[in-house]
Scaffold this active site. Sequence first.
Site, PDB file in Angstrom:
ATOM      1  N   GLN A 201       0.830  -1.210   0.000  1.00  0.00           N
ATOM      2  CA  GLN A 201       0.000   0.000   0.000  1.00  0.00           C
ATOM      3  C   GLN A 201       0.857   1.249   0.000  1.00  0.00           C
ATOM      4  O   GLN A 201       0.337   2.349  -0.023  1.00  0.00           O
ATOM      5  CB  GLN A 201      -0.885   0.026   1.255  1.00  0.00           C
ATOM      6  CG  GLN A 201      -1.912  -1.080   1.332  1.00  0.00           C
ATOM      7  CD  GLN A 201      -2.552  -1.173   2.706  1.00  0.00           C
ATOM      8  OE1 GLN A 201      -2.328  -2.130   3.433  1.00  0.00           O
ATOM      9  NE2 GLN A 201      -3.364  -0.201   3.080  1.00  0.00           N
ATOM     10  N   GLU A 236       0.423  -1.983   4.531  1.00  0.00           N
ATOM     11  CA  GLU A 236       0.767  -0.572   4.608  1.00  0.00           C
ATOM     12  C   GLU A 236       2.250  -0.421   4.949  1.00  0.00           C
ATOM     13  O   GLU A 236       2.984   0.280   4.267  1.00  0.00           O
ATOM     14  CB  GLU A 236      -0.093   0.154   5.645  1.00  0.00           C
ATOM     15  CG  GLU A 236       0.250   1.641   5.728  1.00  0.00           C
ATOM     16  CD  GLU A 236      -0.681   2.434   6.638  1.00  0.00           C
ATOM     17  OE1 GLU A 236      -1.758   1.951   6.993  1.00  0.00           O
ATOM     18  OE2 GLU A 236      -0.312   3.571   6.993  1.00  0.00           O
ATOM     19  N   ARG A 314      -5.377   6.939  17.171  1.00  0.00           N
ATOM     20  CA  ARG A 314      -6.715   6.805  16.583  1.00  0.00           C
ATOM     21  C   ARG A 314      -7.649   6.049  17.518  1.00  0.00           C
ATOM     22  O   ARG A 314      -8.843   6.354  17.581  1.00  0.00           O
ATOM     23  CB  ARG A 314      -6.646   6.140  15.211  1.00  0.00           C
ATOM     24  CG  ARG A 314      -7.971   6.164  14.459  1.00  0.00           C
ATOM     25  CD  ARG A 314      -7.847   5.721  13.026  1.00  0.00           C
ATOM     26  NE  ARG A 314      -7.423   6.783  12.131  1.00  0.00           N
ATOM     27  CZ  ARG A 314      -8.247   7.685  11.572  1.00  0.00           C
ATOM     28  NH1 ARG A 314      -9.549   7.646  11.820  1.00  0.00           N
ATOM     29  NH2 ARG A 314      -7.768   8.603  10.776  1.00  0.00           N
ATOM     30  N   ALA A 515      -5.979   4.954   5.740  1.00  0.00           N
ATOM     31  CA  ALA A 515      -6.827   5.910   6.461  1.00  0.00           C
ATOM     32  C   ALA A 515      -8.078   6.264   5.645  1.00  0.00           C
ATOM     33  O   ALA A 515      -8.622   7.359   5.779  1.00  0.00           O
ATOM     34  CB  ALA A 515      -6.050   7.183   6.813  1.00  0.00           C
ATOM     35  N   GLU A 719     -12.954   2.381   5.842  1.00  0.00           N
ATOM     36  CA  GLU A 719     -12.906   1.841   7.197  1.00  0.00           C
ATOM     37  C   GLU A 719     -14.211   1.936   8.002  1.00  0.00           C
ATOM     38  O   GLU A 719     -14.539   1.015   8.741  1.00  0.00           O
ATOM     39  CB  GLU A 719     -11.787   2.546   7.986  1.00  0.00           C
ATOM     40  CG  GLU A 719     -10.408   2.202   7.447  1.00  0.00           C
ATOM     41  CD  GLU A 719      -9.352   3.163   7.975  1.00  0.00           C
ATOM     42  OE1 GLU A 719      -8.526   2.724   8.782  1.00  0.00           O
ATOM     43  OE2 GLU A 719      -9.372   4.343   7.593  1.00  0.00           O
TER      44      GLU A 719
END
Lengths: 767, 473
Positions: A201, A236, A314, A515, A719
């Site tokens: 990613q 990622e 987060r 994200a 997400e």
Amino acid sequence: MRPTTPLHRPHPHESARLHVTGGALYVDELPEARNARIGLIVPAGVAHGRVVRIERSRAESAPGIDAVLLASDIPGEALIGPIAHDEPVLAGDEVRYAGQPIALIVGESLEACRDAAGLMRFEIEELPATLSIAAAIAEESFFGDPHIIRRGDVEAALESAQTRVEGELSTPAQDHFYLETQAALALPLEAGGWQIFSSSQNPTEVQQLVARTLGVGRHRVVCDVPRMGGAFGGKESQGALFACLAAIGAARIGRPVKLRLTRREDMAMTGPRHPFWSTYEAGFDRDGLIQAFKVATYADGGFSLDLSPAILSRALFHLDNSYYIPTLRFEGRICRTHKPSTTAFRGFGGPQGMAVIEDAINRFAERTGRDPTSVRVRNFYGEAPRDRAPYHQRIPEPRLSRIHSELSADAEVESRASEIAVFNAGSLHVKRALAFQPVKFGIAFTNRILNQAGALVHVYRDGTVQVNHGGTEMGQGLHTKMQVVCADELGIPLDNVRVMRTSTGKVPNTTPTAASSGSDLNGQAIADACAKLRARLGPVAAGMMGRACDEDLCFEGDRIATTDAERSVPFHEVAMQAWLERVSLSATGYYATPGISYDIEAGRGCPFFYFAYGGAFVEVALDGRTGRHRLLRVDILHDVGNSLVPSIDRGQIEGGFLQGVGWLTCEERIESPDGRVVTLGPSTYKIPAAGDAPRELRIRLLDRAGESRTIGGSKAVGEPPFMLALGVVTALRQAVAAFDGRTASEVELRLPATPESLLRAIETRAG
Amino acid sequence: MSCIRFHLNGKTVEESRARPSITLLDYLRVHLGLYGTKEGCAEGDCGACTVVIGDPGAPGGPVYRAVNSCLLLLGEAHGRHVITVEGLAEGEVLHPVQEALVRHGGSQCGYCTPGVVMSLFEAAHRADFDRPWKLADQISGNLCRCTGYGPIRDAAKEVAGCQPPDRYAVLLSDGPAGPGESFRYTGEGQEFVRPRRLEDLWDALDSDARCAVAGGTTDLVLDAKQPARTIGRLVSLSGIEELRGVEKGERRWSIGAMTPLAELEEAAEEGLPMLASMLRYFGSRQIKNLGTVGGNLCTASPVGDLAPCFLALGASVILASRGGRREISIDRFFTGYRETALQPREIVASVAVPVPRENEIGAAFKVCKRRELDIATVSAAFLIELGNEGKISGARIAFGGMAATPSRAPSVEATLLGSEPSSASFAAAAAAIDSDFEPIGDHRGSASYRGALARNLVLEFGDSIEMRGGEAK
Ligand SMILES: Cc1cc2nc3c(=O)[nH]c(=O)nc-3n(C[C@H](O)[C@H](O)[C@H](O)COP(=O)(O)OP(=O)(O)OC[C@H]3O[C@@H](n4cnc5c(N)ncnc54)[C@H](O)[C@@H]3O)c2cc1C
Ligand code: FES
Ligand code: FES
């Protein structure tokens, strides 16, 4: 909406035809990979140890083997990592998790490599290993300092609350189980150049880390990502290691090397979603309004830092979910353990954070005999002063109440609730329950720097277009959306726009596709490039139509027209004319999300650009004899703004929801007492199968939901729907409680809510 | 020199060097560079590798079967008709199942998609979708991490049984039991033998070579203790017609060892519903298309699904060797953890299953972590006989997952004998589980959970009888 625009209309995935014919190629299958040698990674096999001796000579001379590499053979820097450089490409003196790569074997076939691996000898002195959050806390084994967010005097507010609920919650790990395992291909080129193909990613990070590992400038390395067979955050940061390994292997033998992990290797070597352990106290007033919420949460970060600080942030940012909390103290820490490094996974800590407040609300409702849906709705964000997030960002126009009321009608909640009551009264061994789950999810990278993107758009003289952008395609439909955006911006048919595979040689210095922000960022960058092209093509077209060169023109229907529609010229003729007039037909675009800032010391700021909202009603049936459950019906209403491609967004919602269901119900990652992963494949690690999907699933996209500052008025969707699955837990808890009919008593349900866990919850209450 | 010869998407492939035990998946990808077929797990559990093979020996005539190519030996492909995802579209024109998947948005990352396409290809050619669960079963073997399955389900519903035009139809009757001699092949020092007749089997088995019998190979390929590549000679039973098929006698059924589980499932729907209900949640469609009855018994897993049913039904196992046949009760077939009464060079030829009488009631249950495509935590099968006074005059009750072998539950049975089929009796019987078993705990479930499940399944069975008013059907 312009008549011919492909925007806001359903489209199949841009690669759908390739997917169904077997023509879609993934890293392992590229033409460039056809003559590559094969790499096999040898894992250390102990969770923590000191490397005393490695014997590789027999393996090196085995038939079909080109080379066996150890840590000492790395030409450049030996350590990599996305934030800190704390991950050895190959274990050197110390082994820090059981699946850690310690040697790389390169040979002509996987079989030859496997045979050679059997000839290697490792002497590793085992050291005590830290294998749980509890152990890490006891040993004070942490990464960095605690992250604290606070508002008001939480102790005093808890003290004065009418009802005080205390709880403890462990949320489980989750393996990404992307269907395509990690893969990389490294090709040495002339003049010290490198072509890397990675299932990642984050091709820029792969480029950077490969350059670092090889000890060369980044300009020598190009990283391309054709497409991924799923990623979900697992690629990622963690794809880079395998690209670096392929590169050092290829550097050593001077030939292309490819690596594709087996499922078992992937599950042993790469890290899952962070397990969290949280304790909390929540205070409610007599109206059921949350007065105070105090949370201490610990995330198992595994052996290296990876992306843990951002994930922890987060999680803390989502401890409020959709509810206003006047007084609070949130504290989070990252535990250092001897396990694979936990990493990004859809929701990125958000689900782990939200699960805590949902647990508090469930316990409060159970203890006081209140309707959990009313408690949730009552606590929604609203008008000032109930519009401030814990980190003080204002929540403008929360769409939660609207979602709840529209969805209640859609889902026929009232009549179904009474049907369920009747059913339960007449059923001894199966109970049903219906629960509501709201979601508010902050959109933007919480690290300000990452909120930037670039694009490169080429118009060819026949009027066809190539789009390059920094985002990667992992199945989420980003390329489809970007193709649509570009076609819309230039007013040309979708078929005339081709989205190219992601390459650091085309669009440099990109940030990860993560994200949920891939289309927000890259869409804006493409729009920027297209605006430049329109500005250049406009005057050319105007000239062709005999109009003033600064006249406003309309790009529409593969033509460029005057706004009064009196005259128009075909787009391709303008492209040709522009070339003849020596006007550049290629433009870069750039975008940086405005207004994002957060002060981690103070725990204050505006970490998000906007918020995405959603709601779900979930109905379950639970069998009290076996602990098995079924999702009978799920209604989802989701706010995706003005959807760029509704069919793609629906797919994200449906897939995200079921992945969340997997996390909370059937996916159980089991480790042995000495720190090895036991559930190394789909025979033991159970992701949802087709039969686990809701019997009936109704998805609606919120209408009149356009967002003002985003591409096409759309909102991120990757997400947020994942967390709607938390409603399954609430529903299951209610079903458990229904077995004994006792009100005002809490349910003890361990996650994931497997049949065993549910049966235990039922039996615990039975006494 | 012998070679492996098979049809691949209508073209003949000949292979004379490769090891016969490599999987068809590896052969397609590594040897032929045909990358459409994906590897998601290499253990039969994800379906990404699904291809379709022609099965000429099915009872109602030749059919297509979706199978996991990661579990199919290259040697077994000999003589067969194999279709992969690359073989469906004609030029730019998509096959109806591909078209349906595109239209419903059935692919996101696309990695599971080739396998889904091939499962739907089988679905399109099936003619027996008379119940909704069959369609669910058809796609149960294809994991998808992206879509949430809705679009795949919709596409499946649309194409199921649509009988699209088939340009390969003429090849459909080619298969392992086709005309000819025994097939023998050696590649990289490994032998593959597929006799046509039982008489020829004994010679193949009588050699010195380290030898293994191959049924559907769904277990064999994954055997960690003896990886397929280390076996000297693989002796396939798939060419011997007499080992396959279900003969429904009035009192007793004879089930050939090489009967694919999918074929047994279909046969059992009429006459042995207990077996059919167990097979509904056996592996996946692909596994049931490959796996065989004999293989399921011979692998002797404590959580093998057929064993509890056969134990409850009072089946016997017919063993065959050069010396002839012998019949032993299923009660004596499992001799220890993964051990059976099979002698060296002996095979299971068939299973004889008495058909329950009018006054017998049976049921089977399987509980696992995930409903579909999962190994049982606990499975159970019950057969009780109701005597003249309405009392229980016979009880055969067996469990999987409770002991080292699938086992009867003597105390539970004894508690029931002579009592009324009432909830009190079944409660007492459930309590007796603890005297019969001391289950172990593992990643599928703790010991206490297993105990609780076993007790509850006894109660569940009791309820199901009460609901029928204690009447045999
Ligand atoms: C993904 C997956 C899911 C599964 N799900 C289930 C499930 O739900 N329930 C369940 O019970 N099992 C399950 N299994 C296990 C397996 O599929 C079954 O046990 C199947 O019935 C085995 O049959 P086979 O013909 O494939 O056996 P094979 O693999 O061919 O053989 C198994 C063993 O038996 C021997 N053998 C085979 N046939 C004979 C014979 N006739 N005479 C003598 N020896 C013989 C072989 O030499 C080998 O040792 C699953 C397996 C996989 C891979
Ligand atoms: S690769 Fe997963 S079933 Fe064959
Ligand atoms: S589309 Fe990605 S796994 Fe199914």
